[in-house]
Design an enzyme around this catalytic site. Structure first.
Site, PDB file in Angstrom:
ATOM      1  N   GLU A 179       4.011   1.717 -10.189  1.00 52.76           N
ATOM      2  CA  GLU A 179       4.838   1.606  -8.997  1.00 52.76           C
ATOM      3  C   GLU A 179       4.774   0.137  -8.582  1.00 52.76           C
ATOM      4  O   GLU A 179       3.766  -0.551  -8.842  1.00 52.76           O
ATOM      5  CB  GLU A 179       4.284   2.496  -7.889  1.00 52.76           C
ATOM      6  CG  GLU A 179       4.370   3.972  -8.237  1.00 52.76           C
ATOM      7  CD  GLU A 179       3.908   4.874  -7.106  1.00 52.76           C
ATOM      8  OE1 GLU A 179       4.719   5.646  -6.617  1.00 52.76           O
ATOM      9  OE2 GLU A 179       2.727   4.803  -6.713  1.00 52.76           O
ATOM     10  N   ALA A 180       5.826  -0.319  -7.894  1.00 49.91           N
ATOM     11  CA  ALA A 180       5.838  -1.723  -7.470  1.00 49.91           C
ATOM     12  C   ALA A 180       4.638  -2.034  -6.583  1.00 49.91           C
ATOM     13  O   ALA A 180       4.144  -3.164  -6.547  1.00 49.91           O
ATOM     14  CB  ALA A 180       7.139  -2.022  -6.738  1.00 49.91           C
ATOM     15  N   SER A 217      -6.862   6.494   1.025  1.00 48.28           N
ATOM     16  CA  SER A 217      -6.397   5.373   0.212  1.00 48.28           C
ATOM     17  C   SER A 217      -5.923   4.163   1.025  1.00 48.28           C
ATOM     18  O   SER A 217      -6.723   3.540   1.701  1.00 48.28           O
ATOM     19  CB  SER A 217      -5.306   5.888  -0.722  1.00 48.28           C
ATOM     20  OG  SER A 217      -5.055   4.974  -1.723  1.00 48.28           O
ATOM     21  N   SER A 264       8.123   9.242   3.749  1.00 49.96           N
ATOM     22  CA  SER A 264       6.810   8.985   3.127  1.00 49.96           C
ATOM     23  C   SER A 264       6.076  10.305   2.946  1.00 49.96           C
ATOM     24  O   SER A 264       6.242  11.230   3.741  1.00 49.96           O
ATOM     25  CB  SER A 264       5.995   8.063   4.031  1.00 49.96           C
ATOM     26  OG  SER A 264       4.630   8.135   3.679  1.00 49.96           O
ATOM     27  N   GLY A 265       5.257  10.374   1.912  1.00 52.99           N
ATOM     28  CA  GLY A 265       4.423  11.557   1.704  1.00 52.99           C
ATOM     29  C   GLY A 265       2.986  11.284   2.094  1.00 52.99           C
ATOM     30  O   GLY A 265       2.106  12.125   1.868  1.00 52.99           O
ATOM     31  N   THR A 266       2.722  10.123   2.683  1.00 48.60           N
ATOM     32  CA  THR A 266       1.337   9.809   3.065  1.00 48.60           C
ATOM     33  C   THR A 266       1.223   9.332   4.511  1.00 48.60           C
ATOM     34  O   THR A 266       0.125   9.251   5.039  1.00 48.60           O
ATOM     35  CB  THR A 266       0.741   8.697   2.167  1.00 48.60           C
ATOM     36  OG1 THR A 266       1.531   7.513   2.334  1.00 48.60           O
ATOM     37  CG2 THR A 266       0.705   9.096   0.716  1.00 48.60           C
TER      38      THR A 266
HETATM   39  C1  G16 Z   1      -0.108   7.164  -2.735  1.00 48.43           C
HETATM   40  C2  G16 Z   1       0.470   7.621  -4.046  1.00 48.43           C
HETATM   41  C3  G16 Z   1       1.416   6.566  -4.578  1.00 48.43           C
HETATM   42  C4  G16 Z   1       2.482   6.271  -3.541  1.00 48.43           C
HETATM   43  C5  G16 Z   1       1.843   5.909  -2.207  1.00 48.43           C
HETATM   44  C6  G16 Z   1       2.853   5.806  -1.097  1.00 48.43           C
HETATM   45  O1  G16 Z   1      -0.840   6.001  -2.940  1.00 48.43           O
HETATM   46  O2  G16 Z   1      -0.569   7.864  -4.957  1.00 48.43           O
HETATM   47  O3  G16 Z   1       1.981   7.041  -5.761  1.00 48.43           O
HETATM   48  O4  G16 Z   1       3.282   5.211  -3.946  1.00 48.43           O
HETATM   49  O5  G16 Z   1       0.923   6.910  -1.827  1.00 48.43           O
HETATM   50  O6  G16 Z   1       3.512   7.045  -0.999  1.00 48.43           O
HETATM   51  P1  G16 Z   1       4.529   7.359   0.153  1.00 48.43           P
HETATM   52  O7  G16 Z   1       5.542   6.277   0.086  1.00 48.43           O
HETATM   53  O8  G16 Z   1       5.051   8.716  -0.170  1.00 48.43           O
HETATM   54  O9  G16 Z   1       3.771   7.289   1.447  1.00 48.43           O
HETATM   55  P2  G16 Z   1      -2.272   5.807  -2.297  1.00 48.43           P
HETATM   56  O10 G16 Z   1      -2.772   4.557  -2.909  1.00 48.43           O
HETATM   57  O11 G16 Z   1      -2.064   5.735  -0.822  1.00 48.43           O
HETATM   58  O12 G16 Z   1      -3.001   7.055  -2.710  1.00 48.43           O
END
Ligand code: G16
Length: 573
Positions: free
Chosen positions: A402-403, A69, A530-532
């Protein structure tokens, strides 16, 4: 499927997708996400899990999207999609994490255990839809996914390069044909090159209206635009930053069918050496509050910025002093919610409850505007569309964003039935509003946040109200805010509560944040892992941009000091 057949699970792993790293990986905010080189065995194993999940769901189709993403090009990831087109049920995330981390030697026995635990009938058919984004590592990972599906004798269908929301839509349609046809482009459209939304001529293949993805979204947009004359300060030219990803490419296909209803001027489509999400795209624009590279425009020109896999969108314009004016997910959510409320009022519907869902990142000014001006109930949940989506389902009409621009609208069956009835049987004025609402629902991809669908929803409201981006901006004034990232040894030392607004560990961090916030008028700040990405995120808002920047830096320094920061200590911007 007899247990002996599971040997092939090990054979594929050992021969083709061996686990070559001991780095622990966790199913995060949106699936697994890390350096692409560490992912092949994970994606193979998710192919196994998708088959098991499909069988637990009586053979209904499960989706697998290969994408990271908004992350930069070297990363990749995999998201699993449940039968309704929603994100994987949360209780399965731990199973996914377990399967992703066992050794190759233990994979066969762990797979057998999982099958037993979830009570999957391995004699059933299983179906998995697989899509991928434009990353050069995606085809290899998609192949690993297919092997995982084959190893457990499921049927894999590959969609090639699609946006994440297109795959969510196709999964939903495959399991519920009342929602549409599980294809990006319908058979008829591909064969006859016919503009979307036109009357189908007679004939065996084309006598039925195919509601493939483009037909559903663009067809409904064209229908609604036929009812809404262009007026006021709205103009039909929209510039789009495609983040050098898949969303821009799909808009390039759609653009040809718009017949001047909307003039899309597309940038950052992946050519000319443009790198995915690098200094462009929705995340860059939102976080840096700067315009993307590669887009040139006159002052006040409306620009939409998509992310790499087309599931997020933010808008912006630059004023005559070259100042950035950002219209983010909060501004989109309030625009959509206020328009739906206006149409419901015109329909004279009082029994449907509309609500809005946000996260801690929502600007304080937006939450106040929703409560005080729109008078709509609003709730706050943890980051991740999976959380917002579920909270939104508790309303008859749930608007969630989300913002960062990730969101959509969900409608209950009662809401749809009520609106459709009025569209047919209401008084003339009620009918008119309800018919607009019916089209509005059809433009919406209810399965997940979808940049393309959201773009057409926003353009519909701006056109209906005769608004320029500048006029849209005046609904309320955002509190200045700043987001920062801090790298720490282990981001999991940070735990949070109260929809991530309070930090419960490490000890002392929240009281330090409280102390810092107390020094700023209209100050607010929070930290969360962060989860990503492998970082801790910091958010701060305050009365002026200078103060918001200052507060964010101080909070980032506190994270660095109390949570094991690595590299350079954050310094004022
Ligand atoms: C994903 C999630 C979103 C989240 C974003 C950032 O987005 O689908 O809901 O806001 O990651 O998440 P984090 O702050 O935990 O890193 P995307 O567009 O990267 O799939």
């Amino acid at each position: 499927m007899p247990p002996s057949s599971l040997r092939v699970v090990y054979a594929f792993a050992r021969e083709m997708h061996p686990k070559t790293t001991d780095v622990f990986i966790q199913y995060g905010t949106a699936g697994f996400r890390t350096k692409a080189s560490l992912l092949e065995h994970v994606v193979y194993r998710m192919g196994l899990l998708a088959v098991i999940r499909s069988r637990v769901k009586n053979g209904r189709t499960i989706g697998m999207m290969i994408t990271a993403s908004h992350n930069l090009e070297p990363d990749n990831g995999v998201k699993l999609i449940d039968p309704e087109g929603e994100m994987l049920e949360e209780s399965w995330e731990a199973i996914a994490t377990r399967l992703a981390n066992v050794s190759d030697n233990d994979l066969e026995s762990t797979t057998a255990e999982v099958i037993k635990e979830v009570n999957a009938d391995m004699g059933l058919k299983a179906s998995v839809f697989i899509g991928m984004d434009t990353r050069y590592t995606s085809p290899r990972l998609a192949a690993a996914a297919v092997h995982g599906v084959m190893a457990l004798k499921g049927t894999a269908k590959e969609f090639g390069i699609v946006t994440t929301p297109i795959l969510h839509y196709c999964v939903r349609c495959r399991n519920d044909n009342t929602y549409g046809t599980p294809t990006e482009e319908g058979q008829f459209i591909m064969n006859h090159n016919h503009p979307y939304g036109e009357q189908m001529p007679d004939g065996p293949k084309s006598s039925r209206m195919e509601t493939c993805y483009y037909e559903k979204i663009v067809g409904a947009f064209k229908n609604i635009r036929a009812k809404l004359p262009v007026h006021g300060s709205y103009n039909t030219t929209l510039y789009v930053d495609g983040a050098n990803g898949v969303g821009g490419k799909k808009l390039n296909i759609i653009k040809k069918s718009l017949d001047g209803e909307l003039d899309l001027v597309l940038y950052n489509l992946g050519g000319n050496g443009g790198k995915l999400n690098l200094n462009c795209g929705a995340d860059f624009v939102k976080v840096s509050q700067k315009p993307p590279v590669g887009v040139e425009h006159a002052p006040f020109q409306r620009v939409a910025s998509l992310d790499g896999d087309g599931d997020r969108i933010v808008y912006y314009y630059l004023d005559d002093k070259n100042q950035m004016n950002l219209l983010d997910g909060d501004k989109i959510a309030t625009l959509l919610a206020s328009y739906i409320t206006e149409l419901l009022k015109a329909c004279e519907v009082t029994e449907l409850k509309l609500g809005l869902v946000q996260t801690a990142y929502a600007n304080g000014a937006s939450t106040r505007y929703i409560t005080d001006d729109l008078k709509v109930p609003v709730s706050c949940v943890k980051t991740g569309v999976k959380h917002l989506h579920h909270a939104a389902l508790s309303y008859d009409i749930g608007v969630y964003f989300e913002a960062n621009g990730h969101g959509t609208v969900v409608y209950s069956e009662l809401a749809k039935r009520t609106i459709r009835k009025i569209a047919q049987e209401g008084e003339p004025e009620q009918r008119k509003a309800a018919q607009l609402l019916v089209n509005f629902i059809d433009i919406t991809n209810e399965t997940v946040g979808d940049a393309i669908s959201d773009l057409f929803l926003v353009e519909t409201v701006l056109c209906a109200r005769g608004l320029s981006a500048r006029a849209w901006m005046t609904a309320y004034t955002d509190l200045p805010c700043r987001q920062l990232k801090v790298t720490v040894q282990d981001r999991n030392v940070i735990s949070t509560a109260d929809a991530e607004r309070t930090c419960t560990s490490p000890e002392g961090l929240q009281s330090k944040v409280d102390e810092l916030v107390a020094g700023y008028k209209s100050g607010r700040a929070f930290v969360r892992p962060s989860g990503t990405e492998d970082v801790v995120r910091v958010y701060a808002e305050a009365e002026t941009q200078e103060f918001a920047d200052q507060l964010a830096t101080e909070v980032a320094q506190a994270v660095y000091d109390l949570a094991g920061g690595v590299g350079d200590r954050p310094t004022p911007a």
